[in-house]
Every structure is written in structure tokens, then in C-alpha cells.
Design a protein around this motif. Structure first.
Motif, short mmCIF file in Angstrom:
data_model
loop_
_atom_site.label_atom_id
_atom_site.label_comp_id
_atom_site.label_asym_id
_atom_site.label_seq_id
_atom_site.Cartn_x
_atom_site.Cartn_y
_atom_site.Cartn_z
N UNK A 85 0.83 -1.20 0.00
CA UNK A 85 0.00 0.00 0.00
C UNK A 85 0.87 1.26 0.00
N UNK A 86 1.92 1.23 0.81
CA UNK A 86 2.82 2.38 0.86
C UNK A 86 3.54 2.57 -0.47
N UNK A 87 3.90 1.47 -1.11
CA UNK A 87 4.55 1.55 -2.42
C UNK A 87 3.60 2.16 -3.46
N UNK A 88 2.32 1.83 -3.36
CA UNK A 88 1.31 2.43 -4.24
C UNK A 88 1.26 3.94 -4.04
N UNK A 89 1.31 4.38 -2.78
CA UNK A 89 1.28 5.82 -2.48
C UNK A 89 2.49 6.51 -3.11
N UNK A 90 3.67 5.90 -3.00
CA UNK A 90 4.89 6.53 -3.48
C UNK A 90 5.01 6.52 -5.00
#
Length: 510
Positions: free
Chosen positions: A465-470
Motif C-alpha cells: 500500500x505504501x509503495x502504491x502511495x509513493x
């Protein structure tokens, strides 16, 4: 005085903690990551670190004429360090002896120029430890400003606006009787109109955006205002006892609270639900009684029909009847029906939803998205036992039934709850749909991301999920966001740690 000159007072491990806490807004998370690594390597104790901070240090005043003074070392650090320190201690409080922590708080109490934030964090820690500090967390100046602001709002609002927010909520019987008199007038005004009609959907788009993105509070305020207006008409045009008598259940049971024609329809619907025959148009027409019911009567009707216990194979037929073009049910009626028909079934899922349940949920979500969000999706997200079956069903609704406007509303709901693995998959699905996030909403989301990060250091879902944000939202990331997310990324212990670092480095703009 530069904080760097005090580093010599600390041992090697404590120096790393001090540097982390001096690193800005991500200081508490950086310090937590450093502490976790040190503890895994050598079972480090924080007692030495705290004791060093509490040591007395000789300092001089601003002018040569003033004498030397003695203060605890922690008081000589800048305010943002003390704020980061207390935030870090909130995260590791169970690992600290209470006497050590009380000693630190006592030293911070000697600060000659305390920061309001530091004062509030100290008092909160004292409350957490059971020390009865009855002082408020806010400062007297903040209290005075709030009172002045409230007086201005009350003065400008008169008998409406903000003033209504402080009034006592009227009784259930008054609310029900008021809406009963509204009838078709409510539908003409469109305050609680069904979202089934494309034309009405277009006319109400701007209004819905303001109401839904802010949550259900706006809807409640509008509904309350309308009820008060109708209640006033009833008091002037009808005997005072009439509304109460109409809704007061007789001792025999809730059925006596319903008018005769609704009682007859209830019996017809019950017989229809128990029959094994196919439903024709005349069968569906018995559901038109829903248009004549106020919210209290709908609750009674659902209870009498035992809708929560209805077999799942009957749900598609019931939903088709409710959504028939001949029916124009209100928001409150749709929400009550959704809660009765679906909520308990969805919450109790222990395996993927059946075809009949999926059909019922998707049909109602497609035609009544707003009541669906507040009556089903919101309560499921808030449930502590939410699991993969619930997450799978909600993801199907997000991808196939909800417009971007309602996806944004669901994302905002996740800001107010504790995240779990199931909730993470729902948030990931929402982010993949690329909702149009404002700067304010993106900031709120990153704050939630950073605050929840320490609970998911080994979660692959959280890392994805964090990778999607970045990657998908890199244009939203400011320098402040990047700094916070960098601290969150440092805690990650999954195989995605290096891709997260690389994605952060690629974000070069401020």
C-alpha cells in the motif's frame, strides 16, 4: 546553545537516539526504529538514556550580570526535541519503569519556557500512568480563544446555524411523528431523495459532494433542521397528544404502533416471503407500503418481518422489489432496509459471500450508494472482527459499484478506525482506483499512514500500500510528506524495503 554540544554526555547507543529525535517531524519513528534494532542486538535499556537527560547541567543566563544556573539536561534541548522525545516515550512506555518516567516528567516541569505541546504531552503521560493530573491538556490562552470563537459563532448564528449544534436532540417519538407528516413533500424537496433517478442524481451532485465527503454529520444536521420545522407545524396545527399517541406502542406489541393499512401489507409481505412461488408484478407491488412509512415504522416493519433472518436465496427478489421503478424510497428507509437485510449477514461471513448475497449487495450499492456507504460499508469497516470475506466483498463494491465520489467517502472512513490486514486490502483497492485526493485529504491519509506504521512493520500488505502511495501519488508528495514517509519506511522489515527506498529517492521535487 547548539544541541550537538550535549551529545558527549551520552553513551554510544544513546547518541543514536538523540540524533534520531533531533531529525525533525519523523524523529519519534526514527528513534523507535533505532531502539528496536538496538534491543534486538543487545537488549538495550532506556534507563541510562533517561538518567542522562535528567542530569543537572550548569548554564549561564543571557547577560554577564546574571548568575550561573542549574537545569536538567533535557530542558536545554529545543522544544521540538522534547516533543519528539515524549512522542517516542508514548510508543515505548510499557518498557519504561514508572519511577524513571516520573523522574523525567519532573525534570521537564523545571523548564522555564515550556512549549504548550510539551506540556500537553506531559499531562497525557501522567494520565496514562494513573497520576491524577486534572489539569486540561490545552493552555488557558487556547481556552480563552475557543470561548471567544464560540461566542462569535453563537452571536452570528442567531437561532439557526451553529446554535442548533448545541441544542438537545428531540425524542424519538417527535422525530418519527414529524417525518410521518412529511410524506411526499420530503420527496419533492429532494432532501432525502433516492439516488435511483439519473436526473435527480445530476441535480443533487453538487449538494451530495458537500454532504458525503464531510461524512454523515451534514446529513444529520439537515435532517434535524427539517424535523424541527415539521415538529413546529404539528404543535401549532394539531393537539399536542396526537403525535405521541400515534407512535406509542400498545402493551400488546410493536404491531399496534402501525396504521391498519400497513399492518395488512406486513401480513401480505410475510406470506410472500414464506411462499415458494415465483413473484409477479402484483407481488412486488406490496412493497409500495414502504413509501408510506416513516423511519420508526420502517424499523417496526423490518422487525416484524425478521429481515435479518431471511434466507439468502430470497434476498435478490426482495432487493428487486425494493428497487422497482414504482418505488421511490427515502434515504432513511433505504438505510434501515440495508441494515436489516444485509449487515448481520455480511458481518457473520466466515467464507466468501454466496452468489445470492453478492447479487443483493451489488444491486443495492449500485442504486443506493449513499445509504449503502453509511449503513453497511462504514459499520463493516468499524467492526473489530472484519476479515478476508468482508474485505473481498467490499473490494467488489469499490471496483464495480461505487463512483469516485463515494470511493473518496469510504477512504475517509478509514481515517477514523484502527487498521487491520483486511482493512489494508480495502485501502489498497481504493488507492488503485486513483480517487482524486485533495492536498488536505492526502495529508490526512499520510498522517494516518505514519501513525499506523509501527503496527505493520512486517506486513507485506502495508508495504504494498505504501509503495502504491509513493508511485501512483508521487506528485502529491511534498517535502514534509517525504520526510514523514521516510521515517515510516525505515520501520519496514519486509522484502519490499529496498523498492520503498528506491521509490522515495525518485521523488525529488518538494
Amino acid at each position: 546553545m547548539d544541541s550537538g554540544v550535549f551529545l558527549g554526555r551520552f553513551d554510544g547507543q544513546s547518541k543514536l537516539l538523540v540524533r534520531s529525535l533531533l531529525s525533525g517531524v519523523a524523529g519519534p519513528l526514527r528513534a523507535l526504529a533505532v531502539f528496536n534494532k538496538q534491543q534486538r542486538a543487545s537488549e538495550m535499556s532506556l534507563s541510562n538514556f533517561i538518567e542522562t537527560l535528567c542530569q543537572d547541567e550548569i548554564t549561564c543566563r543571557d547577560t554577564e550580570t546574571q548568575p550561573l544556573t542549574v537545569q536538567p539536561l533535557v530542558c536545554l534541548f529545543p522544544a521540538f526535541f522534547k516533543q519528539n522525545l515524549l512522542s517516542f516515550i508514548h510508543l515505548v512506555q510499557p518498557l519504561l519503569p514508572q519511577t524513571t518516567l516520573l523522574q523525567l516528567l519532573k525534570c521537564l516541569g523545571q523548564d522555564r519556557h515550556p512549549s504548550p505541546w510539551v506540556t500537553a504531552l506531559v499531562r497525557q503521560l501522567e494520565r496514562n500512568m494513573g497520576v491524577h493530573n486534572e489539569e486540561p491538556l490545552y493552555t488557558p490562552l487556547c481556552s480563552q480563544r475557543l470561548k471567544e470563537q464560540l461566542q462569535r459563532l453563537v452571536g452570528c448564528g442567531g437561532t439557526g446555524g451553529w446554535t442548533k449544534c448545541g441544542q438537545t436532540v428531540e425524542s424519538e417519538s417527535q422525530r418519527s411523528s414529524g417525518l410521518s407528516e412529511l410524506g411526499t413533500q420530503r420527496k419533492r424537496k429532494g432532501s432525502f431523495a433516492s439516488l435511483d433517478s439519473d436526473g435527480e442524481e445530476t441535480r443533487q451532485q453538487s449538494k451530495r459532494t458537500k454532504m458525503d465527503v464531510g461524512g454523515s454529520e451534514c446529513l444529520v444536521a439537515e435532517e434535524q433542521s427539517l424535523k424541527e420545522e415539521i415538529s413546529g407545524r404539528l404543535e401549532s396545527d394539531a393537539p399536542a397528544e396526537a403525535p405521541t399517541k400515534e407512535l406509542q406502542p400498545a402493551p400488546d406489541g410493536p404491531c399496534d404502533a402501525l396504521p391498519e393499512h400497513i399492518k395488512v401489507s406486513v401480513l401480505q409481505i410475510k406470506e410472500l416471503l414464506e411462499s415458494q412461488t415465483e413473484w409477479d408484478q402484483s407481488s412486488m407491488d406490496v412493497f409500495k407500503v414502504l413509501c408510506d412509512c416513516d423511519p420508526g415504522q420502517v424499523e417496526v416493519l423490518c422487525s416484524m418481518l425478521s429481515l435479518p433472518d431471511l434466507p439468502e436465496q430470497t434476498l435478490p427478489k426482495v432487493c428487486s422489489s425494493i428497487l422497482a421503478p414504482s418505488l421511490d424510497i427515502s434515504y432513511s428507509t433505504a438505510a434501515t432496509l440495508i441494515r436489516s437485510l444485509l449487515l448481520e449477514k455480511v458481518l457473520s461471513l466466515s467464507e466468501p459471500a454466496s452468489r445470492c448475497l453478492v447479487t443483493a449487495v451489488t444491486s443495492l450499492c449500485t442504486h443506493c450508494p449513499r445509504p449503502m456507504c453509511h449503513a453497511l460499508i462504514g459499520p463493516v469497516l468499524e467492526d473489530k472482527n472484519i476479515g478476508n470475506p468482508q474485505a473481498e466483498l467490499l473490494n467488489r463494491l469499490i471496483e464495480g459499484c461505487l463512483d469516485p465520489h463515494y470511493r473518496l467517502l469510504v477512504l475517509q472512513m478509514t481515517f477514523k478506525i484502527a487498521w487491520s490486514e483486511a482493512v489494508l486490502s480495502i485501502i489498497h483497492s481504493l488507492l488503485d482506483s486513483k480517487p482524486d485526493l485533495s492536498e488536505e485529504l492526502f495529508t490526512q491519509f499520510t498522517e494516518q499512514l505514519v501513525s499506523q506504521g509501527p503496527h505493520f512493520t512486517k506486513s507485506v500488505k502495508f508495504a504494498k500500500m505504501m509503495l502504491t502511495v509513493l508511485t501512483k501519488y508521487s506528485s502529491h508528495v511534498t517535502a514534509a510528506h517525504k520526510h514523514s514517509l521516510s521515517g515510516c519506511q525505515m520501520l519496514n522489515e519486509t522484502f519490499l524495503k529496498k523498492p520503498l527506498q528506491a521509490a522515495l529517492k525518485r521523488i525529488t521535487h518538494s
